[in-house]
Structures are given as C-alpha cells and as structure tokens.
Write a protein that holds these residues in place. Structure first.
Motif, PDB file in Angstrom:
ATOM      1  N   ASP A 187       5.099   8.649  -1.083  1.00 39.52           N
ATOM      2  CA  ASP A 187       6.132   9.018  -2.062  1.00 39.52           C
ATOM      3  C   ASP A 187       6.642   7.715  -2.676  1.00 39.52           C
ATOM      4  N   VAL A 188       6.422   7.530  -3.967  1.00 39.18           N
ATOM      5  CA  VAL A 188       6.699   6.216  -4.571  1.00 39.18           C
ATOM      6  C   VAL A 188       8.194   5.867  -4.575  1.00 39.18           C
ATOM      7  N   GLU A 189       9.059   6.875  -4.448  1.00 38.58           N
ATOM      8  CA  GLU A 189      10.495   6.594  -4.491  1.00 38.58           C
ATOM      9  C   GLU A 189      10.900   5.608  -3.381  1.00 38.58           C
ATOM     10  N   LEU A 190      10.201   5.708  -2.268  1.00 37.45           N
ATOM     11  CA  LEU A 190      10.459   4.821  -1.127  1.00 37.45           C
ATOM     12  C   LEU A 190      10.371   3.342  -1.520  1.00 37.45           C
ATOM     13  N   PHE A 191       9.565   3.070  -2.535  1.00 37.93           N
ATOM     14  CA  PHE A 191       9.254   1.681  -2.887  1.00 37.93           C
ATOM     15  C   PHE A 191      10.284   1.049  -3.826  1.00 37.93           C
ATOM     16  N   ARG A 192      11.129   1.877  -4.447  1.00 33.97           N
ATOM     17  CA  ARG A 192      12.019   1.375  -5.511  1.00 33.97           C
ATOM     18  C   ARG A 192      12.825   0.152  -5.071  1.00 33.97           C
ATOM     19  N   GLU A 193      13.498   0.267  -3.932  1.00 33.62           N
ATOM     20  CA  GLU A 193      14.390  -0.832  -3.522  1.00 33.62           C
ATOM     21  C   GLU A 193      13.600  -2.125  -3.276  1.00 33.62           C
ATOM     22  N   TYR A 194      12.349  -1.984  -2.814  1.00 35.31           N
ATOM     23  CA  TYR A 194      11.559  -3.190  -2.524  1.00 35.31           C
ATOM     24  C   TYR A 194      11.107  -3.872  -3.816  1.00 35.31           C
ATOM     25  N   ASP A 201       0.842  -1.200   0.000  1.00 38.54           N
ATOM     26  CA  ASP A 201       0.000   0.000   0.000  1.00 38.54           C
ATOM     27  C   ASP A 201       0.877   1.250   0.000  1.00 38.54           C
ATOM     28  N   ARG A 202       0.455   2.253  -0.742  1.00 37.42           N
ATOM     29  CA  ARG A 202       1.238   3.491  -0.851  1.00 37.42           C
ATOM     30  C   ARG A 202       1.453   4.183   0.498  1.00 37.42           C
ATOM     31  N   ARG A 203       0.655   3.824   1.493  1.00 38.22           N
ATOM     32  CA  ARG A 203       0.819   4.453   2.815  1.00 38.22           C
ATOM     33  C   ARG A 203       1.842   3.735   3.692  1.00 38.22           C
ATOM     34  N   MET A 204       2.355   2.597   3.228  1.00 35.04           N
ATOM     35  CA  MET A 204       3.289   1.833   4.075  1.00 35.04           C
ATOM     36  C   MET A 204       4.631   2.555   4.212  1.00 35.04           C
ATOM     37  N   GLY A 205       5.271   2.351   5.369  1.00 31.90           N
ATOM     38  CA  GLY A 205       6.616   2.881   5.607  1.00 31.90           C
ATOM     39  C   GLY A 205       7.645   1.759   5.495  1.00 31.90           C
ATOM     40  N   ASN A 206       8.918   2.128   5.669  1.00 33.31           N
ATOM     41  CA  ASN A 206      10.006   1.161   5.473  1.00 33.31           C
ATOM     42  C   ASN A 206       9.867  -0.112   6.304  1.00 33.31           C
ATOM     43  N   GLU A 207       9.474   0.049   7.545  1.00 35.00           N
ATOM     44  CA  GLU A 207       9.448  -1.131   8.422  1.00 35.00           C
ATOM     45  C   GLU A 207       8.430  -2.166   7.926  1.00 35.00           C
ATOM     46  N   VAL A 208       7.255  -1.685   7.569  1.00 34.49           N
ATOM     47  CA  VAL A 208       6.205  -2.605   7.099  1.00 34.49           C
ATOM     48  C   VAL A 208       6.567  -3.173   5.722  1.00 34.49           C
ATOM     49  N   LEU A 209       7.155  -2.329   4.876  1.00 33.43           N
ATOM     50  CA  LEU A 209       7.552  -2.815   3.545  1.00 33.43           C
ATOM     51  C   LEU A 209       8.581  -3.935   3.677  1.00 33.43           C
ATOM     52  N   ARG A 210       9.539  -3.736   4.564  1.00 31.12           N
ATOM     53  CA  ARG A 210      10.571  -4.773   4.783  1.00 31.12           C
ATOM     54  C   ARG A 210       9.904  -6.082   5.211  1.00 31.12           C
ATOM     55  N   GLU A 211       8.971  -5.973   6.149  1.00 25.24           N
ATOM     56  CA  GLU A 211       8.290  -7.180   6.641  1.00 25.24           C
ATOM     57  C   GLU A 211       7.519  -7.867   5.500  1.00 25.24           C
TER      58      GLU A 211
END
Ligand code: 6MZ
Length: 354
Positions: free
Chosen positions: A202-209, A164-174
């Motif tokens: 901010d979609v840039e956050l998602f690139r690495e994932y 989800d676009r609202r997720m932060g790094n910690e949740v994305l990692r999980e």
C-alpha cells in the motif's frame, strides 16, 4: 554478451556513423537497478562458486534453481506478464549476498556503463535496494556498493536507494536513516526510489519516508502506473508525494497526465523493458511518442540490462532506427532527448546536493 531483442534489431538498422553518433552523445543513465544489470558472465562466475560452495541445507536457493535461472538468462527470458519478472530475483540475490560477491557485481555493473573507449553513458545514477543478509546489514550493503562507486567520482556515478513496495515500517525506517546518514557523511547518495512488484503493498505507507527524504535533500523518483492494473487512485496518491522524476508512467490517465505535464516531471523511459514485460505491445505505440510530441522531459534508460539483454546505446538506437523497428528520430531530436537526461540528474537538480 551481445545484446538481443528489439534494441539489437534497431542497432542493426543503423549506419556505422549513426552508431558512433549515439555512442559519443553525452547522456545520463538514470534508471538502472544494480541486481538487474549484472553482466551475465559475472553472474555465471558467482553461480559456479555458489554451486560449489557450502552444503545445500545452508543455501537460501537450491543449486538447481540457480542453474535454471542462469539458463533462462542465457537463452533470453520470456515473460508472459510483468509479475513473472520478479521471480528471477531470489536466485540473483542468493548470488550477491556476501560483501565480496556484491562488490564484484557492483564493479562489473559500473564498468559496463562507465568504462571503455565509448562508455554507455557520461553519468550513471545506479539504484539498489538495501538488503539484509546473513553476512551484511543494510548499511554494510550500501557501503559495499558505495565503496565501488566512489572510484568514479560524483560527476560520473551516484547512488539512489530503492525502497521496495513490500517493505514495512521497520525496514523503511532503517533504509531512510542509513540513506540520510551516508549522505550526511559525504557519500554520493542522491535520491530514493519506490520500486518492486507493481501490485505489492500500500503506497500510502511510504508517504512519510519520501517526505523525509526530500527534506534531507534527496531526490525522489517513483515507479508509477507501470501496469494497467495499477489503480488511478494509487497513481494520484503517488503524484501527491511530489516526485522529482517518475519511472515508466505507462498508464497515466488524463488527470494524472495533466498533473505530470503541468509540473514538467521527467519520465524515465525504459523501452525494451516495457516491450519485453508486455506492458507496451510495440515501440510504435509506446507512450514516449506522446512525450516527444509535447516536448516533455524524458530520460532514456535501460532498467535491467541482464534480463532484457539491452544496453543504453541499444535503447537510443530504438529512437533512431527507421519505423517500425524504431521511432525514426533525427540526430538533432535524439541529441535533444539525451540533453534532457543530463538535465534531470539528481546531482544537478535544485536542492539536491551531492
Ligand atoms: C519495478 C523493478 C523493476 O534493487 O536489488 N526492479 N521494480 N519495476 C521494474 N520493471 C521491470 N526492475 C527491477 O535490483 C533488483 C530490484 O529492482 C526492482 C525489483 O524490486 C528488483 O528486486 P536491486 O539492486
């Protein structure tokens, strides 16, 4: 519940032979959100149990709010703009927050698409956002969904993990770690998706994932340019993630269109969703016409059959019904479109193994 809205009107304009043609056509549903696809009868049952259960103080959503959303869904939600749509989910989520309720909802969604004399589709890639609740971790959430999905076998049903676009790094990692682990365990996890309120985050956050997901052999699909307000810069950023498929892609400018055309990236088209969310004013001016003209790969999909009161057969009826109710495509043209959906499955794409 019978379908309603533009797809129902299109179906009414077809002959019985045309409807059978659509029903028996091999086709893949590649863009269906689990919590947006629960049959209303099942959601009503879950709502009755919720309302009758635990005292109000322990509930994340009030009984009145649950009743109001069920009434809206029964009567047909009217959306002034797409952002109104996301307001439905807190209530739906409250009803699918225990393992048993989630299992029931998932079973019903799978049955809706895959069971019966004429299943809606030959193959389903169901997507869902791993959710942590007082009763489940995100991994348990996905295991419950996979526990139901497994009964159909990977040739018929697979899972896409939505971020989800609202997720932060910690949740994305999980979410990423769990998706990779489940895939490595042999579960039918075939891809990852970017979804949620198109104006959030901010979609840039998602690139690495997404890079990491691709390296792990997962397909990548991104909701992109779903609204007019999504800036071109963001669309180009998302395209630089090299997605395998795109959701909606309603407002691609010339530069983005050129990239998508050169790469031949499949676009998941959700006709009723776009019309009812008012991002497209009518079928006659939908961007699908451009892709049909170019022979660009598309997959016809439902998005969320619960609020949009449609079905995959109804969405195909929109292709075939005479104008202005539909696009007036011939059987041969509709067959070619259905074939494109089968070719765009993550299970059959190079590098993505189930
Ligand atoms: C963007 C959408 C969507 O994941 O909890 N979702 N995201 N655009 C759309 N177009 C209308 N429709 C649904 O299913 C519900 C979630 O899917 C996403 C939203 O994030 C919603 O919360 P799951 O199973």
């Amino acid at each position: 519940m019978p379908i309603a809205g533009p797809a129902a009107e299109a179906l009414q304009a077809l002959t019985p032979e045309q409807i059978i043609f659509i029903k028996t056509l091999p086709k893949a549903e590649l863009h269906a959100h689990l919590n947006g696809s629960i049959p209303i009868s099942v959601l009503q049952e879950l709502a009755r149990e919720y309302v009758a259960s635990a005292p109000l103080s322990s509930k994340s959503v009030s009984n009145d709010a649950i009743r109001a959303v069920i009434d809206d869904l029964l009567n047909g939600v009217t959306l002034d703009e797409i952002s109104d749509f996301f307001g439905l989910f807190p209530a739906i989520y409250a009803l699918t927050s225990t393992p048993s309720a989630l299992a029931r909802a998932t079973r019903a969604v799978l049955s809706l698409f895959l069971d019966g004399e004429y299943p809606q589709c030959t193959y389903l890639e169901l997507r869902t956002t791993p959710r942590e609740t007082p009763e489940m971790t995100r991994e348990q959430y996905l295991r419950v969904v996979l526990g139901e999905l497994r009964h159909y076998g990977v040739q018929r049903a697979a899972l896409i993990v939505s971020l989800d676009r609202r997720m932060g790094n910690e949740v994305l990692r999980e979410c990423l770690d769990v998706a990779k682990k489940l895939k490595a365990d042999g579960e039918p996890v075939v891809g990852v998706d970017l979804c949620g309120d198109p104006m959030a985050g901010d979609v840039e956050l998602f690139r690495e994932y997404f890079d990491e997901a691709r390296d792990a052999g997962l397909g990548v699909t991104l909701h992109i340019a779903e609204t007019k307000q999504n800036p071109t810069r963001e669309t180009l950023q998302l395209l630089s993630f090299s997605p395998d498929r795109l959701g909606h892609a309603t407002f691609l400018d010339e530069e983005a269109q050129k990239i998508v055309a050169e790469r031949n990236t499949c676009i998941e088209i959700c006709l009723s969703s776009n019309i009812l969310c008012r991002t497209v004013s009518a079928i006659g001016c939908h961007h699908i016409r451009h892709h049909l003209k170019q022979g660009h790969p598309i997959a016809i999909c439902t998005d969320d059959v619960l609020p949009f009161r449609t079905s995959l057969v109804g969405e195909y009826a929109l292709l075939m019904a005479p104008k202005p109710l539909g696009l007036g495509l011939s059987e041969a043209e509709v067959k070619a479109v259905a074939e494109m959906s089968m070719q765009s499955r993550f299970v059959s794409m190079a590098g993505v193994k189930s």
